[in-house]
Design a protein around this motif. Structure first.
Motif, PDB file in Angstrom:
ATOM      1  N   GLN A 200      24.296 -34.051  -3.646  1.00 31.22           N
ATOM      2  CA  GLN A 200      23.311 -34.835  -3.510  1.00 31.22           C
ATOM      3  C   GLN A 200      22.961 -36.063  -4.502  1.00 31.22           C
ATOM      4  OE1 GLN A 200      24.879 -32.916  -0.321  1.00 31.22           O
ATOM      5  NE2 GLN A 200      23.495 -32.845   0.911  1.00 31.22           N
TER       6      GLN A 200
ATOM      7  N   TYR B  18      25.395 -35.207   8.411  1.00 30.02           N
ATOM      8  CA  TYR B  18      23.704 -35.916   8.790  1.00 30.02           C
ATOM      9  C   TYR B  18      23.151 -34.880   7.078  1.00 30.02           C
ATOM     10  CZ  TYR B  18      18.904 -34.827  10.058  1.00 30.02           C
ATOM     11  OH  TYR B  18      18.068 -34.822  10.735  1.00 30.02           O
ATOM     12  N   SER B  19      23.725 -34.692   6.321  1.00 30.16           N
ATOM     13  CA  SER B  19      22.803 -34.145   5.134  1.00 30.16           C
ATOM     14  C   SER B  19      22.628 -34.911   3.842  1.00 30.16           C
ATOM     15  CB  SER B  19      23.321 -33.001   4.569  1.00 30.16           C
ATOM     16  OG  SER B  19      24.758 -33.111   3.190  1.00 30.16           O
TER      17      SER B  19
ATOM     18  N   SER C 257      18.032 -32.127   2.166  1.00 29.27           N
ATOM     19  CA  SER C 257      18.925 -32.621   2.472  1.00 29.27           C
ATOM     20  C   SER C 257      19.550 -31.134   2.111  1.00 29.27           C
ATOM     21  CB  SER C 257      20.172 -33.967   2.039  1.00 29.27           C
ATOM     22  OG  SER C 257      20.053 -33.653   1.046  1.00 29.27           O
TER      23      SER C 257
ATOM     24  N   ASN D  61      27.647 -32.051   9.789  1.00 30.38           N
ATOM     25  CA  ASN D  61      26.688 -31.496   9.475  1.00 30.38           C
ATOM     26  C   ASN D  61      26.706 -32.313   7.750  1.00 30.38           C
ATOM     27  OD1 ASN D  61      24.773 -29.544   9.325  1.00 30.38           O
ATOM     28  ND2 ASN D  61      25.442 -28.321   7.788  1.00 30.38           N
TER      29      ASN D  61
ATOM     30  N   THR E  27      15.156 -32.385  11.256  1.00 30.95           N
ATOM     31  CA  THR E  27      16.365 -31.657  11.112  1.00 30.95           C
ATOM     32  C   THR E  27      16.111 -29.896  11.609  1.00 30.95           C
ATOM     33  OG1 THR E  27      16.435 -32.742   9.083  1.00 30.95           O
ATOM     34  CG2 THR E  27      17.379 -30.264   8.993  1.00 30.95           C
TER      35      THR E  27
ATOM     36  N   ASP F 220      19.523 -28.516   1.719  1.00 36.99           N
ATOM     37  CA  ASP F 220      19.380 -26.720   2.121  1.00 36.99           C
ATOM     38  C   ASP F 220      19.946 -26.853   4.478  1.00 36.99           C
ATOM     39  OD1 ASP F 220      18.440 -24.095   2.455  1.00 36.99           O
ATOM     40  OD2 ASP F 220      16.409 -24.903   3.724  1.00 36.99           O
ATOM     41  N   VAL F 221      20.222 -28.214   4.243  1.00 33.08           N
ATOM     42  CA  VAL F 221      21.009 -28.157   5.208  1.00 33.08           C
ATOM     43  C   VAL F 221      23.009 -28.162   5.291  1.00 33.08           C
ATOM     44  CG1 VAL F 221      21.739 -30.282   7.156  1.00 33.08           C
ATOM     45  CG2 VAL F 221      19.519 -30.240   6.796  1.00 33.08           C
ATOM     46  N   ILE F 222      22.868 -28.001   4.152  1.00 29.12           N
ATOM     47  CA  ILE F 222      24.407 -27.992   4.290  1.00 29.12           C
ATOM     48  C   ILE F 222      24.818 -26.373   3.230  1.00 29.12           C
ATOM     49  CG2 ILE F 222      24.948 -29.392   1.568  1.00 29.12           C
ATOM     50  CD1 ILE F 222      27.604 -29.256   4.895  1.00 29.12           C
TER      51      ILE F 222
END
Length: 603
Positions: free
Chosen positions: A63, A230-231, A48, A227, A191, A50-52
């Motif tokens: 997070q 989503y994270s 989560s 984004n 993802t 790494d996505v943002i």
């Protein structure tokens, strides 16, 4: 072969790892299976981030806030529903994902729409986590059968229950491990697909150059909030899995230690790799488990800390990043093509075709007008009540000594600088208060003073992302980017990373990206900088051709280049309109010579 395998590595190796984990799940010691389940959950939490962070460019320390809130919310629903209906996952996972996404979207809206800097954003995200840690220690609430008991936490959370009804039993550690592996793998592959999609490409561009992405017409803040949401959803799912695994939650889930561990998972595994956080959590969890078993002689923390410092220092992009760098050594270097190219040559016939087609799809050229446009920075006034009309038919040049306000004027027109006074119109539309992306969508395109390209992307990908901003259609974007490539004569460099191009080639690529937008008004800030004499001649041809179909405004210091444009010239001085006419007349104007040469009363 190596190249295809490398491009598919984000799918192949995680799939193999999933299969291997499922294959050994039945033979693991029950206690090891129980502990290893938490490592997978922590890897999902790292994903989560790494996505943002890895893909979106924002280091979020919130997070664990989304993780903890999602866990609490999903656990409360599961406590009330699972004892009667079973299937704890059906109740916990969707609720946790939704709640985590909503909280992340709310925080993201504050961060991105307030245009906070990177440091401010990180501090705010960390503050939210600390605030939750403080509040939850005294927060008490009964929600049906669930009791949130402040520092005593939330207990009685059902485990992993797959069956329906009151008689459904929770899974044993080995089966629970296999289940968490399957869920985490599913979230990973979703993802991975998302980050490879057009949405993910835009997210990457925002990380590389946020200003350029907005200058292409993307509503960057909307993309950033989505984004971030989503994270938050991924973190919420991880929180639900943790709650079902532990059967208990307490405020320590929001602690400083938990918040700072997540970036470590990402850094150790590999920032931006998506699979890296799982590997980082496995390495850290495995080392802690092994050292905690007595192998370290009571020095677990010291040894683990030393290992982590060495990994971060010597593997600068983590384990997977280092493996990726090693892998690329066996592949041919696509950037070699950048060294073999000659000077760019414009295909004017193709350019004419492109401009005629753009006029059909985007409409006729528009006028750009400013009325008393005013911009101040403290005591400095770079744009001082400038009123000017720019029309199609001939190139318009802005000249003047350094500090005259030329670039500031263009940035005020496109919205990078918000004016304090006056109005700016594009055609019949007042765009004075419109955001940058809205002005671009209305028909304005700008190339800044320094070339702005997405260095990590190839030449074709740079052009494609620009074309997609206008068309929102992948096939049309492919066709447009191929056209522009051919017009610029950069076909042989299509697979070259933009960062490997020379300065002059990057200027051309930046101009090509602007043309992909089919703008009705084109603003070019020192486009000839860094170009050879031959390339400057080609640029003059391009600008004059553009002016037949669009309104073109060029800021330039090269007077010989301005002369070849054969257009109208405006002189700015100290933010004000000083003189205008053709270049021959202005060269004979003593007042203009005074301000350029630093002499006389006009300086």
């Amino acid at each position: 072969m190596f190249e295809k395998l490398y491009k598919s590595s984000g799918l192949i190796f995680p799939a193999l790892a999933t299969i291997a984990a499922l294959a050994v799940s039945g033979s693991l010691d029950a206690y090891l299976a129980f502990v290893a389940t938490s490592w997978i959950i922590f890897g999902l939490l790292g994903l989560s981030l790494d996505v943002i962070w890895g893909r979106g460019g924002l280091l979020s320390l919130a997070q664990t806030a989304f993780y903890g809130l999602g866990g609490y919310f999903g656990a409360v629903v599961a406590i009330n529903m699972a004892p009667t209906y079973g299937m704890s996952l059906v109740w916990a996972l969707p609720c946790s994902a939704l709640f985590g996404a909503l909280i992340a979207a709310a925080l993201g809206y504050v961060i991105f729409y307030a245009r906070m800097g990177a440091l401010q954003s990180t501090i705010l995200s960390y503050t939210l986590t600390l605030l939750l840690w403080s509040v939850t220690q005294t927060f008490k609430l009964d929600v049906g059968a669930a009791t949130i008991g402040g520092d005593n936490g939330l207990s009685g959370i059902p485990g992993f229950v797959l069956g329906f009804g009151e008689e459904a039993k929770k899974l044993k550690p080995n089966a629970a491990f296999a289940l968490v592996v399957c869920i985490s793998a599913a979230v990973y592959f979703v993802t991975y697909w998302l980050m490879r999609s057009n949405f993910g490409k835009i997210v990457d561009c925002i990380r590389i150059d946020i200003q350029k992405t907005e200058l292409l017409g993307y509503d960057i803040r909307k993309v950033q909030v989505l984004n971030f949401a989503y994270s938050g959803a991924v973190a919420g799912i991880a929180g639900a899995l943790f709650a079902l695994w532990a059967n208990y939650l307490n405020p320590s889930i929001f602690s400083v230690q938990e918040a700072l561990l997540v970036p470590i998972y990402v850094l150790v595994g590999g920032l931006g790799t998506l699979a890296g956080p799982f590997l980082g959590a496995l390495i850290i969890g495995g080392l802690s488990f092994w050292l905690g078993g007595g192998a370290a002689g009571g020095q677990t923390t010291l040894i683990l800390g030393t290992v982590l410092i060495l990994l971060v220092l010597f593997l600068q992009n983590g384990v997977l990043g280092a493996l990726g760098s090693l892998w690329r050594r066996f592949m041919p270097d696509p950037n070699n093509a950048a060294r073999l190219t000659g000077a760019v040559q414009i295909d004017t016939e193709v350019l004419e075709d492109i401009l005629v087609e753009a006029e059909k799809t985007a409409g006729p050229a528009k006028n750009l007008s400013t009325d008393e446009a005013f911009k101040r920075f403290g005591g400095v006034i770079p744009v001082n009540k400038v009123s000017r009309d720019f029309t199609p038919g001939e190139p318009h040049s802005l000249i003047g000594p350094n500090g005259a306000g030329k670039s500031s004027f263009l940035k005020t027109c496109v919205g990078l600088y918000r004016p304090e006074g006056g109005t700016i119109s594009l055609g019949d539309e007042d765009i004075t208060k419109a955001p940058v992306f809205a002005r671009v969508r209305s028909g304005m395109g700008m190339k800044n003073q320094k070339p702005q390209v997405f260095g990590e992307k190839t030449v074709r990908e740079n052009l494609w992302i620009a074309a997609y901003a206008r068309t929102k259609d992948s096939a049309k974007s492919d066709a447009i980017s191929a056209q522009i490539l051919g017009m610029l004569g950069l076909g042989a460099q299509s697979g070259v990373q933009a960062s490997a191009l020379s300065h002059g080639q990057q200027q051309w690529l930046d101009i090509g990206m602007v043309l992909c937008l089919a703008p009705r008004v084109v603003l070019l800030d020192e486009p000839a900088a860094g170009m050879t004499n031959e390339e400057t001649r080609e640029l003059s041809v391009l600008v004059r051709t553009l002016a037949k179909h669009t309104t073109v405004v060029v800021v330039e210091h090269d007077m010989e280049f301005v002369r070849t444009l054969e257009g109208h010239v405006t002189v700015l001085h100290q933010g004000k309109l000083f003189a205008e006419g053709d270049i021959k007349t202005l060269r004979a104007n003593d007042a203009v010579l005074d301000i350029y040469l630093g002499r006389g009363e006009h300086v």
